[in-house]
Design a protein around this motif. Structure first.
Motif: not given
Length: 452
Positions: A259-262, A274-275, A282-283, A365-367
């Motif tokens: 996925p793109t993000m967890v 998740a890791e 990215p988490i 989420c702001l990256q």
């Protein structure tokens, strides 16, 4: 295509004044009674007519049997598909519970002249051999039982003339859940990818342990639709475990595309899964869970109540203003570090450890790269609220009157409820197979007097 005629006769009072005359309440009560009794009776009569036509085609006329006629079915004993003989009708009607009521069929038997096997061809053709309940009824009862108690599901179904009871609703859940085997298994047709994966769990009163068991869920966000202020998320059920540690979820997540993000709630076991599953993904730490965890950390530090309340409010406002003011990643981290320094100055170790450990994940989420990749979703997820709403519905269904579930029963119920809520391919396929569109045309004929 052959035509079947079924006649309905009713003694209807006349339109007149006085007691006993035809009224709307009487007509409506008549219609309700027909809704409960006519569909099953009409189905039984129609199937018996189809059965008679089939027997005539396979065995010849009643008093003029014909040898060697081919049949559209095979003998269950030897597999021969021709040369059958009439063997009369069974004296006891065969009961079949269906979604339109109890259907009682007067079955006709045929005998195989090769092996002597006697059987009912109608059951063989309709795949009802050894069955007393249709799949459609089981799916309907299981769907009801996933939204209300078994007693209520049985009562609601029974009010519409369906043969149902709390026990039958319970049994339907146990029968249907194993057919949803692709939950958490990509190789069996489960969802294989989602842009954002949300991991979280909830406790349910089940099993022998006093605190119950954990239900761990992996939900995927694949798209959003609808107007701007009423966006609706399209979710996919990616993994589900009941009474198992988070490490058991890793086998279900390993087959998914990256996925793109967890999104995680901050629990160590969830973050570790998740890791280990996606080391390079990215988490994002859930903002709601972070503010909630700060409350308990300050409680453990025995911080003053008023000061703790103000700090929780300050953190909540910091997170909200970050999204509202569209801050960059660096600007958000600068504000966050200033807030952490204010907690460090008061020497609260548990709260400081919590905030320091969450620093690298709180503003993922702001990256810029994350924002770009998830722009089509309307922006990245800031927390696990998407899954929290699902778990509230699970708890509303399972936490009824202090009842305690068995682990197997809980797993069956949650499997059905989640697959139905997320439109899982397994549930969609099962429902389409048991609820196909009607291909049979029908009409109601009525006599017209003085028709020229």
């Amino acid at each position: 295509m052959p035509t079947i005629s079924v006649t309905l006769c009713a003694e209807v009072p006349e339109l007149a004044e006085g007691p006993g005359a035809l009224s709307w309440s009487m007509v409506e009560a008549w219609a309700v009674a027909m809704r409960e009794e006519v569909p099953a009776a009409a189905l039984a009569v129609s199937l018996e007519q189809v059965q008679d036509q089939l027997i005539d085609r396979v065995c010849g006329p009643r008093w003029l049997p014909v040898r060697g006629l081919p049949a559209p079915f095979g003998c269950p004993g030897c597999g021969v598909m021709q040369d059958f003989a009439r063997k009369g009708k069974r004296t006891r009607a065969r009961r079949v519970d269906t979604s339109v009521g109890v259907v009682r069929l007067q079955l006709a038997n045929v005998g195989c002249r090769d092996c002597g096997r006697v059987f009912a061809p109608l059951l063989l053709m309709l795949d009802l051999t050894g069955r007393r309940r249709t799949d459609r009824l089981a799916v309907d009862l299981a769907e009801l039982a996933s939204q209300m108690s078994f007693a209520r599901a049985g009562a609601v179904a029974h009010s519409f003339g369906v043969p149902a009871s709390p026990g039958r609703a319970h049994q339907a859940v146990a029968d249907i859940a194993p057919r949803l085997a692709s939950v958490g298994r990509v190789e069996l047709g489960g969802p294989s990818r989602a842009a954002v994966v949300v991991l979280d769990g909830t406790g349910v009163r089940a099993g022998r342990r006093r605190l119950g068991v954990n239900t761990n869920i992996a939900l995927g966000l694949s798209a959003r639709s609808g107007p701007r202020r009423r966006r609706r998320a399209q979710t996919a059920l990616l993994g589900l475990t009941v009474d198992q540690p988070w490490s058991a979820m890793a086998t279900q997540l390993a087959a998914l595309e990256t996925p793109t993000m967890v999104v995680v709630d901050g629990e160590l076991a969830v973050t570790r899964v998740a890791e280990l599953t996606w080391p390079d993904v990215p988490i994002q730490r859930c903002w709601w869970h972070l503010a909630r965890a700060l409350r308990w950390a300050l409680y453990a530090d025995k911080a003053p109540h008023r000061w703790s309340r103000d700090k929780r409010g300050e953190l909540t406002e910091l997170l909200r203003s970050t999204a509202r003011e569209h801050l960059t990643h660096a600007q958000a981290l600068a504000r966050y570090d200033a807030f952490v320094d204010s907690v460090r100055a008061e020497d609260h170790h548990a709260a400081l450890e919590l905030l320091t450990g969450a620093r690298d994940q709180v503003f993922t989420c702001l990256q810029p790269g994350i924002r770009h990749d998830l722009r089509r979703l309307g922006g990245p997820e800031l927390g696990s609220g998407l899954l929290e709403r699902v778990m509230r519905e699970l708890n509303a269904r399972t936490d009824i009157g202090g009842s305690r579930w068995s682990v197997d029963g809980l797993r069956d119920l949650i499997t059905i409820q989640l697959t139905r809520m997320t439109h899982h391919p397994a549930w969609t396929t099962l429902r389409q197979s048991t609820h196909p569109p009607n291909p049979i045309d029908f009409k109601i004929n009525h006599l017209k007097f003085n028709a020229g």
